[in-house]
Design a protein around this motif. Sequence first.
Motif, mmCIF file in Angstrom:
data_model
loop_
_atom_site.group_PDB
_atom_site.id
_atom_site.type_symbol
_atom_site.label_atom_id
_atom_site.label_comp_id
_atom_site.label_asym_id
_atom_site.label_seq_id
_atom_site.Cartn_x
_atom_site.Cartn_y
_atom_site.Cartn_z
ATOM 1 N N ASN A 1 -4.144 -0.075 10.742
ATOM 2 C CA ASN A 1 -4.585 0.498 11.791
ATOM 3 C C ASN A 1 -6.514 0.582 12.271
ATOM 4 N N VAL A 2 -6.405 0.745 10.655
ATOM 5 C CA VAL A 2 -8.108 1.078 11.137
ATOM 6 C C VAL A 2 -8.793 -0.585 10.746
ATOM 7 N N ARG A 3 -8.020 -1.347 9.494
ATOM 8 C CA ARG A 3 -8.570 -2.078 9.082
ATOM 9 C C ARG A 3 -8.558 -2.893 9.826
ATOM 10 N N ALA B 1 3.317 8.671 2.205
ATOM 11 C CA ALA B 1 2.806 7.920 1.655
ATOM 12 C C ALA B 1 2.801 5.870 2.955
ATOM 13 N N ARG B 2 4.094 6.249 3.829
ATOM 14 C CA ARG B 2 3.828 5.231 4.703
ATOM 15 C C ARG B 2 3.088 5.318 5.876
ATOM 16 N N ARG B 3 3.282 6.492 6.467
ATOM 17 C CA ARG B 3 2.521 6.802 7.277
ATOM 18 C C ARG B 3 0.890 6.670 6.987
ATOM 19 N N ILE C 1 -9.292 9.040 7.420
ATOM 20 C CA ILE C 1 -8.447 8.211 7.687
ATOM 21 C C ILE C 1 -6.950 9.077 7.355
ATOM 22 N N VAL C 2 -7.479 9.582 6.067
ATOM 23 C CA VAL C 2 -5.664 10.024 5.650
ATOM 24 C C VAL C 2 -5.533 11.885 5.820
ATOM 25 N N LEU D 1 0.753 -1.342 0.063
ATOM 26 C CA LEU D 1 -0.304 -0.122 0.168
ATOM 27 C C LEU D 1 1.110 1.497 0.338
ATOM 28 N N ALA D 2 2.038 1.315 0.942
ATOM 29 C CA ALA D 2 3.022 2.892 0.847
ATOM 30 C C ALA D 2 3.187 2.692 -0.251
#
Length: 321
Positions: free
Chosen positions: A171-173, A162-164, A187-188, A149-150
């Motif tokens: 964490n959310v999923r 991107a990493r953050r 989330i972003v 994803l990152a």
Amino acid sequence: MNALPAFGHEPVMIDEVLVALQPRDGGRYVDGTLGAGGYTSAILDTADCRVWAIDRDPDAVAGAAELVEKYAGRLTVIEGRFGNMAEILSRQGIEAVDGIALDLGVSSMQIDDPDRGFSFRNDGPLDMRQGKDGLSASDLVNEADEDVLADIIFKYGEERQARRIARAIVNVRAETPIVRTGQLADIVRNTYRGGRSSKTDPATKTFQAIRIQVNEELDEIERGLRGAEIVLAPGGRLAVVSFHSLEDRIVKEFLRIHSGEVPTVSRHMPAAAQTGPTPRFTLVRRGTQKPTDAETKRNPRSRSARLRVAERTSTPPMTED
Ligand SMILES: C[S@@+](CC[C@H](N)C(=O)[O-])C[C@H]1O[C@@H](n2cnc3c(N)ncnc32)[C@H](O)[C@@H]1O
């Protein structure tokens, strides 16, 4: 960068595209990105020619029914990917055409409909599939590894955080699946450093990245350009409108190589045979053309559009093997 380009009802840079394609009576043209049919109609209105219009979005194809009726016998609309244009046209009995237009990105119909899941402004299902098939944005966001994803967000969104963002998604999923555009946008926004001071929504680049991945947009451009080389008749014109640097870079590089600006290197050819480039295209103009000030004023969504135009030579297409 305009991360989620979309279009008013006015087709972007249509005057310049018509100048590039020079539609003529009896000519055969491909609109690889039918959308709302702006380019297709303009080409058909300019000359007594034929158009084969392709779109991967079944809604765009269904929406063109009136155009097919209006331009009876002159317009064929096909659901498919422009990356497959050579095969698509061959199935229609067409081996060569006189011009091809590609207007890359997302249509206003897609972005303005929350149910298609492209928009971070209006909540909807997290979908983003132009072709309504394959993995959705929600599948990707819920299933991909954090590193993957990152990388996607970094590469296709050119997003430095991107990493953050990827970590926040993971964490959310772990608590709840991410299935709405509003969820992903929040989330972003909540994890973004310095987001509140920026004029651009912090979710912009992440949404662009996920959309590009879900639709394999950059691969499609490469395949579309190779297809154009195969189906364009000598003297036929290719006009490509891009909306961000990732798209334009691919077009620029392809044309640079195929117009002989850098030597062709084939591992199947002895070095001695590769004495010089064999141009398959000539550049009609160097660099890109931008929309006029009048157009960007009328249609601010056009402001990041860039047009490249090239003309096919008679050198046979490059083969892959
Ligand atoms: C910017 S819009 C085109 C707008 C169009 N020029 C007009 O005047 O209405 C882009 C369209 O291309 C379609 N599209 C994007 N990538 C595609 C691909 N690889 N193959 C076929 N259609 C594609 C999208 O579904 C969308 O409808």
